[in-house]
Design a protein around this motif. Structure first.
Motif, mmCIF file in Angstrom:
data_model
loop_
_atom_site.group_PDB
_atom_site.id
_atom_site.type_symbol
_atom_site.label_atom_id
_atom_site.label_comp_id
_atom_site.label_asym_id
_atom_site.label_seq_id
_atom_site.Cartn_x
_atom_site.Cartn_y
_atom_site.Cartn_z
ATOM 1 N N PRO B 218 0.810 -1.226 0.000
ATOM 2 C CA PRO B 218 0.000 0.000 0.000
ATOM 3 C C PRO B 218 0.844 1.277 0.000
ATOM 4 O O PRO B 218 0.370 2.330 -0.404
ATOM 5 C CB PRO B 218 -0.813 -0.116 1.289
ATOM 6 C CG PRO B 218 -0.870 -1.576 1.586
ATOM 7 C CD PRO B 218 0.432 -2.138 1.100
ATOM 8 N N THR B 219 2.078 1.173 0.488
ATOM 9 C CA THR B 219 2.986 2.334 0.457
ATOM 10 C C THR B 219 4.338 1.867 -0.073
ATOM 11 O O THR B 219 4.640 0.677 -0.036
ATOM 12 C CB THR B 219 3.223 2.892 1.874
ATOM 13 O OG1 THR B 219 3.996 1.919 2.607
ATOM 14 C CG2 THR B 219 1.924 3.155 2.612
ATOM 15 N N PRO B 220 5.156 2.795 -0.551
ATOM 16 C CA PRO B 220 6.536 2.403 -0.861
ATOM 17 C C PRO B 220 7.197 1.887 0.419
ATOM 18 O O PRO B 220 6.914 2.370 1.509
ATOM 19 C CB PRO B 220 7.186 3.715 -1.326
ATOM 20 C CG PRO B 220 6.037 4.568 -1.778
ATOM 21 C CD PRO B 220 4.888 4.201 -0.880
ATOM 22 N N LEU B 221 8.058 0.893 0.269
ATOM 23 C CA LEU B 221 8.633 0.219 1.442
ATOM 24 C C LEU B 221 10.127 0.466 1.537
ATOM 25 O O LEU B 221 10.800 0.589 0.537
ATOM 26 C CB LEU B 221 8.496 -1.301 1.303
ATOM 27 C CG LEU B 221 7.147 -1.966 1.277
ATOM 28 C CD1 LEU B 221 7.360 -3.461 1.097
ATOM 29 C CD2 LEU B 221 6.415 -1.663 2.575
ATOM 30 N N ARG B 252 4.095 -7.277 -0.644
ATOM 31 C CA ARG B 252 2.719 -7.772 -0.409
ATOM 32 C C ARG B 252 1.766 -6.993 -1.321
ATOM 33 O O ARG B 252 0.919 -6.217 -0.866
ATOM 34 C CB ARG B 252 2.348 -7.660 1.065
ATOM 35 C CG ARG B 252 2.905 -6.451 1.799
ATOM 36 C CD ARG B 252 2.410 -6.417 3.231
ATOM 37 N NE ARG B 252 2.301 -5.056 3.707
ATOM 38 C CZ ARG B 252 3.340 -4.310 4.077
ATOM 39 N NH1 ARG B 252 4.567 -4.789 4.015
ATOM 40 N NH2 ARG B 252 3.133 -3.067 4.500
ATOM 41 N N PRO B 253 1.921 -7.232 -2.612
ATOM 42 C CA PRO B 253 1.188 -6.435 -3.601
ATOM 43 C C PRO B 253 -0.223 -6.947 -3.843
ATOM 44 O O PRO B 253 -0.625 -7.965 -3.280
ATOM 45 C CB PRO B 253 2.017 -6.623 -4.866
ATOM 46 C CG PRO B 253 2.590 -7.998 -4.716
ATOM 47 C CD PRO B 253 2.794 -8.225 -3.248
ATOM 48 N N ILE B 254 -0.945 -6.226 -4.665
ATOM 49 C CA ILE B 254 -2.290 -6.630 -5.063
ATOM 50 C C ILE B 254 -2.278 -7.008 -6.547
ATOM 51 O O ILE B 254 -1.358 -6.665 -7.283
ATOM 52 C CB ILE B 254 -3.310 -5.489 -4.857
ATOM 53 C CG1 ILE B 254 -2.825 -4.204 -5.559
ATOM 54 C CG2 ILE B 254 -3.536 -5.242 -3.376
ATOM 55 C CD1 ILE B 254 -3.881 -3.147 -5.712
ATOM 56 N N ASP B 255 -3.329 -7.716 -6.963
ATOM 57 C CA ASP B 255 -3.624 -7.908 -8.381
ATOM 58 C C ASP B 255 -4.326 -6.657 -8.864
ATOM 59 O O ASP B 255 -5.262 -6.200 -8.233
ATOM 60 C CB ASP B 255 -4.647 -9.049 -8.560
ATOM 61 C CG ASP B 255 -4.029 -10.427 -8.405
ATOM 62 O OD1 ASP B 255 -2.895 -10.619 -8.865
ATOM 63 O OD2 ASP B 255 -4.702 -11.304 -7.826
ATOM 64 N N GLU B 262 1.394 -11.986 -8.100
ATOM 65 C CA GLU B 262 2.438 -12.985 -8.290
ATOM 66 C C GLU B 262 3.599 -12.430 -9.134
ATOM 67 O O GLU B 262 4.770 -12.602 -8.817
ATOM 68 C CB GLU B 262 1.794 -14.189 -8.993
ATOM 69 C CG GLU B 262 2.659 -15.416 -9.078
ATOM 70 C CD GLU B 262 2.046 -16.468 -9.998
ATOM 71 O OE1 GLU B 262 0.863 -16.311 -10.415
ATOM 72 O OE2 GLU B 262 2.749 -17.429 -10.325
ATOM 73 N N TYR B 263 3.223 -11.741 -10.209
ATOM 74 C CA TYR B 263 4.251 -11.174 -11.088
ATOM 75 C C TYR B 263 5.047 -10.097 -10.362
ATOM 76 O O TYR B 263 6.271 -10.028 -10.448
ATOM 77 C CB TYR B 263 3.585 -10.592 -12.345
ATOM 78 C CG TYR B 263 4.584 -10.043 -13.336
ATOM 79 C CD1 TYR B 263 5.330 -10.897 -14.148
ATOM 80 C CD2 TYR B 263 4.789 -8.672 -13.466
ATOM 81 C CE1 TYR B 263 6.256 -10.400 -15.043
ATOM 82 C CE2 TYR B 263 5.711 -8.159 -14.371
ATOM 83 C CZ TYR B 263 6.440 -9.026 -15.157
ATOM 84 O OH TYR B 263 7.353 -8.541 -16.055
ATOM 85 N N VAL B 267 9.063 -10.010 -9.829
ATOM 86 C CA VAL B 267 9.897 -9.077 -10.585
ATOM 87 C C VAL B 267 10.497 -7.985 -9.699
ATOM 88 O O VAL B 267 11.538 -7.429 -10.031
ATOM 89 C CB VAL B 267 9.091 -8.507 -11.771
ATOM 90 C CG1 VAL B 267 9.870 -7.425 -12.492
ATOM 91 C CG2 VAL B 267 8.760 -9.643 -12.751
ATOM 92 N N VAL B 268 9.893 -7.718 -8.532
ATOM 93 C CA VAL B 268 10.519 -6.706 -7.677
ATOM 94 C C VAL B 268 11.896 -7.195 -7.232
ATOM 95 O O VAL B 268 12.838 -6.402 -7.078
ATOM 96 C CB VAL B 268 9.616 -6.325 -6.474
ATOM 97 C CG1 VAL B 268 9.623 -7.400 -5.391
ATOM 98 C CG2 VAL B 268 10.053 -4.984 -5.888
#
Lengths: 755, 285
Positions: B218-221, B252-255, B262-263, B267-268
């Motif tokens: 939700p925010t840059p980490l 902990r990204p979202i689709d 997943e991508y 890729v991060v």
């Protein structure tokens, strides 16, 4: 055209007549027109993919200060219902009328349901919020699988498929089949057969200029429209037809057009603007937002193609068979017919059959997109051709050359080809240094061939000789791709005068004869033929005037290099165009001519592209690193604009292959209605597209012209996909090849269990 | 809509706190105007901050750089030393938008728009940048990674604004880099982004490092594990793979329509690894 003529203008690259206005920003596009009494029209659009409209309450909107007119579908005449009912529900005019504004049902998210005209855009938008529409939300279908599933919700419960006997209501609008021979027999003769299934996603033409128009109406029923389109006669005819107005009362003035690619061969706003203008008594301007363009104007939708191709060990094609399903959107009318006709067209197939299904889904009504239906078909065939060449261990270009269509080949869509340049185009690919250039790691090269018919259709032209010796040419075709330049070149070439002395005007519907749309790559070919005919008429008149001056028989006078000569000689001194023009009033009156024709002998077009890609094995991102487009133009009148078409088509095809797609959510709403997340390529995404123009003249055209605008979007998808295969060993059958999809397939191939 | 251009910080703070919620601060306007046009916001007025000297200038002194929050990407690129000292930060800011947008868009605006995908933010986190905030109750300083609380939300108090970023003058064997993945080559929103800043000793061993990740939460980490992985080791081979794995694990990204979760996770890590390689090369490793 074996005796090579020396041309003075044809094949040169002068500055286009409309160029200065366009680079200085003075050219007037659809949204640039204004009138003193003008109102702004805005459209309320359905928030549901499929819903019955129970009621529309417009009183509050109408009462808002500044609002001068509110309309719904009930304000439009219902003229075609009976005709449609007699045809199983299918009638093009009825479809168009119901697409312009929904009546009883909204059929896609973004479907127009009401409209408002107010003194400002802001007030009009506020008024839209005050319109209360009561919907009964209905279940929707969004793709081919869902539309064909047993018990699927029906987009139109009253419609039965055309081309299927004794069928009940379904989401199939139409079935068609074409071909020749007996594919079963052909497959029995084959040593190798490959059968594959392909899919493509909905894409938009991506023109930069949104739809825009300005409508003015008078109490005595006259209508004037300023509109950006691919054909102002089309706008006139459709608007008049939907509103039941005499054609003579509707005048459409063409604006410059900021891109169309087929998507501006229909109307969305004009009938609404005219209706609002009639209701309010004021002129009404309408301009779509980008979001409206994506939600409600002509995409080309999703397709599924099953294809089977047989070949002998020697690499000779024996049979081809394909079943094509194309989504046509809420009303059907997809380009599946052209898909069926083009899919096997580049090759000599002894046995071939294509079956097409036009499928209705709750998405916007599909519109033409550059070589409509062909790029998806070429994706299927040319990917399989690549795989066959690999299996037979034949060079892919040699394999195509062995089977390439030539003069006399029975085309898969019916006729026998006349002189075509398919073989010459492939030979130019084979001989191009790009084809044998070395590649680095993670890089691959693909080739693909593409075909498009091109169109003839109806064109009119006017040629007026001015007293100072300059020439004004009237064309009825909006200039999308540099046609003013090509028409001026042919005029100057015929007359033997300076290119700068010719001005080409795109004349309105009251000023030039009927002309079909700027589409089908037809303008330089067909309207060019009309102009050449009119110019030759002018040359005949000039010779007669000179004969009168010399008091000789007109047959003894002929036109050479811009002057009338007696018996082809220089005695008496020849009379030049300027002198004859200056004295026209004294020798019989102004000199002008008109021509109108249905153009015959359209030159079939072939293009073949070479594409190099580099695939990032860790991210799945694909870079196109080198690209060469080769195409038979018949003859390039203005080579820069032929090259421009080839480059533009290649870039659109690359975008379609790699990243372009509509993203719909489960409710049928477009999630990416803008250029940020609908990813057409930006300039830095593509390398310089190299071009090679092959010239195999079309014998039916005075200069050998073939259409060039559409062919170049046909080969890129398979060229890219074949290149990705060469780089990764993976065959992609589903578009687009966006990074996440590519990475998933790379992972699959790398996983220990995979073959 | 009201427009007011202020010339001092006091005036800006006074204006923004007086009409809190109704007036929005305007720097380049490249997010604000687009959001207003799209109907997502409808402020009564905007307070243009570009004429406030502290927000519009880049100052280099013994303490390092003070980069005004409203300095445009183009100006960052034109500064004689900033791009040499903090190439990753400048490159990240210059990835925003097109050439035309670069004449307007600022790092302050990019931060306060509070998008998880803001390109300059992971680079600023990696660089250890501090934000100087000015508001009705005075001035305070916070690390960049503490500003964004959630998508569209910052920790700024009513009337408070970002005045400048503070970046140290880097030592001799330091380097930073920012990489993002977009399907296109420019004019796009990061699918994922990673910024890395590090320092090497004479033997090429990492002595300090910071990593910032974008568009994976939700925010840059800030990737806290990076220090433990890199410090005392050479920035190569399995160490980079460990960094990639740590970045993926922290994500902990979202689709969404731009990519699957997943991508992004996958890729991060790749972006972090590659950014670390570039940063190490820049540090002379």
């Amino acid at each position: 055209m074996s005796d090579e003529k020396k041309f003075r203008w044809v094949g040169t690259r002068p500055i286009r007549p409309d160029g200065v206005d366009k680079v200085t920003g003075r050219a007037q596009y659809g949204a640039d027109f204004a009138l003193p009494d003008m109102l702004w029209g805005r459209v309320l659009r359905s928030p549901h993919a499929h819903a019955r409209i129970l009621s529309i309450e417009t009183g509050a909107a109408a009462a808002l200060e500044g609002v001068h007119a509110v309309m719904t579908g009930q304000d439009l005449p219902d003229l075609f219902a009976e005709k449609a009912a007699a045809a199983g529900g299918h009638d093009d005019s009825n479809n168009l009328a119901h697409n312009v504004m929904a009546r009883d049902k909204a059929l896609y998210h973004g479907h127009a349901v009401a409209a408002v005209a107010a003194t400002s855009r802001e007030i009009a938008e506020r008024a839209l919020e005050l319109i209360d529409v009561e919907y009964e939300v209905l279940p929707h279908v969004l793709d081919i699988h869902a539309a064909l599933a047993p018990g699927a919700p029906l987009v139109h419960p009253d419609r039965v498929a055309q081309g299927i006997e004794n069928s009940g209501p379904s989401n199939i609008a139409k079935r068609l089949q074409i071909g020749h021979g007996d594919p079963e027999e052909g497959f029995a003769e084959a040593d190798e057969i490959i059968e594959r299934e392909f899919s493509t996603r909905p894409v938009h033409q991506g023109y930069i200029e949104p739809h825009a128009c300005l409508a003015q109406t008078t109490q005595d029923g006259r209508v004037t429209l300023w509109s950006s389109s691919q054909g102002h006669f089309m706008v006139r005819d459709y608007t008049a037809k939907l509103l039941d107005i005499d054609l003579s009362l509707v005048r459409v003035i063409p604006a410059e057009i900021g891109g169309g690619f087929g998507g501006k061969t229909t109307v969305y706003l004009e009938p609404i603007a005219v209706s609002l203008s009639r209701k309010s008594g004021r002129s009404v301007k309408m301009v779509m937002s980008r979001e409206e363009v994506f939600r409600a104007s002509g995409p080309t939708l999703g397709t599924r193609i099953k294809i089977k191709v047989g070949v002998t060990r020697e690499g000779v094609l024996t049979a081809g068979e394909a079943t094509l399903h194309y989504e046509g959107g809420a009303f059907g009318g997809s380009s599946v017919g052209a898909g069926c006709m083009t899919i096997f067209a580049p090759y000599a197939f002894p046995h071939v059959r294509s079956t097409g299904y036009d499928i209705m889904v709750n998405k916007p009504k599909g519109a033409a997109y550059r070589a409509p239906g062909a790029p998806m078909a070429a994706f299927a065939l040319e990917t399989v051709m690549d795989e066959l060449a690999q299996r037979l261990e034949i060079d892919p270009v040699d394999f195509r050359l062995r089977n390439a269509a030539k003069e006399g080949t029975l085309a898969s869509f019916g006729p026998r080809y006349r002189r075509i340049g398919c073989v010459e185009t492939l030979e130019a690919v084979r001989d191009h240094p790009h084809y044998s250039a070395p590649l680095g790691p993670n890089q691959g090269r693909g080739v693909a061939l593409g075909f498009w018919f091109n169109a003839g259709l109806q064109s009119s032209a006017g040629v007026n000789l001015n007293p100072d010796g300059t020439v004004t040419v009237l064309s009825g075709n909006p200039d999308i791709g540099g046609s003013r330049a090509s028409l001026a070149i042919m005029t100057a070439e015929e007359l033997g005068i300076e290119y700068e002395h010719v001005d080409v005007m795109v004349a309105d519907t009251h000023a030039v004869g009927y002309t079909d749309v700027t589409g089908g790559s037809r303008v330089t070919f067909a309207t060019g033929m009309a102009i050449i005919e009119a110019v030759r008429d002018v040359m005949g008149q000039l010779c007669q005037r000179a004969a009168a001056v010399w008091e000789v028989d007109a047959e003894r006078v002929s036109w050479h290099e811009g002057e009338a000569r007696l018996d082809g000689g220089f005695e008496p001194a020849p009379l030049g165009l300027a002198e004859l023009a200056k004295n026209a009033g004294k020798t019989g009156g102004p000199i002008s001519a008109r021509a109108a024709l249905t153009a015959r002998g359209v030159g079939m077009g072939f293009g073949a592209h070479i594409c190099d890609v580099e695939v990032d094995p860790e991210t799945g991102r694909i870079d196109v690193i080198r690209y060469t487009a080769v195409q038979d133009a018949g003859r390039a009148i203005h080579p820069s604009y032929v090259e421009g078409q080839m480059q533009g088509g290649a870039v659109q095809g690359i975008g379609w292959a790699l990243n372009e797609e509509y993203v719909f959510d489960d409710e049928g709403r477009v999630q990416n209605p803008g250029f940020l997340d609908y990813r057409i390529p930006v300039a830095s995404d593509v390398p310089m597209i190299d071009t090679v123009i092959v010239e195999v003249p079309n014998p039916a055209h005075p200069y050998g012209v073939r259409g060039v605008g559409e062919v170049p979007i046909v080969p890129p998808i398979p060229a890219v996909v074949n290149a990705v295969h060469a780089a990764t060993g993976i065959r992609f059958c589903d578009l687009p090849l966006s990074p996440a999809r590519v990475l998933a397939r790379l992972d699959e191939a790398r996983s220990p269990g995979s073959a | 809509m009201q427009y007011q251009a202020v010339k001092t910080l006091e005036e800006a703070v006074e204006r923004l706190s007086r009409a809190e919620g109704e007036h929005m601060p305007l720097a380049g306007g490249t997010d604000l105007l687009a959001q207003r046009r799209a109907g997502r916001i409808d402020p009564k007025g905007v307070v243009d901050l570009k004429r406030v000297p502290e927000l519009a200038e880049i100052v280099l002194d013994d303490h390092g750089y003070r980069v005004g929050a409203a300095v445009s990407g183009a100006e960052l690129g034109e500064h004689p030393t900033l791009g040499q000292d903090w190439p990753g930060v400048v490159e990240a800011a210059q990835l925003i938008g097109s050439t035309q947008i670069q004449g307007r868009a600022s790092m302050g605006g990019n931060l306060c728009n509070a998008s998880p995908a803001a390109d300059s933010v992971p680079a600023l986190i990696a660089a250890g940048a501090l934000c100087s905030l000015v508001g009705p109750s005075g001035r305070r300083e916070l690390p960049v990674e503490e500003i964004i609380l959630s998508p569209g939300q910052t920790c700024l108090a009513p009337g408070e604004l970002v005045a400048h970023f503070r970046l140290p003058r880097p030592g001799p064997r330091t380097g930073d880099a920012y990489l993002r993945l977009i399907p296109r080559t420019e004019m796009d929103i990061a699918v994922v982004g990673a910024g890395v800043a590090l320092e090497l000793d004479a033997d090429g061993l990492c002595t300090a490092c910071r990593v910032g990740l974008g568009a994976v939460a939700p925010t840059p980490l800030r990737l806290d594990e990076a220090e433990a992985i890199l410090v005392g080791r050479r920035v190569e081979g399995p160490v980079l793979d460990e960094l990639a794995a740590a970045a993926s694990a922290a994500a902990r990204p979202i689709d969404d329509m731009r990519a699957t979760a997943e991508y992004r996770v996958r890729v991060v890590g790749v972006m972090a690894k590659r950014a670390a390689q570039i940063a190490a090369t820049r540090a002379g490793g």
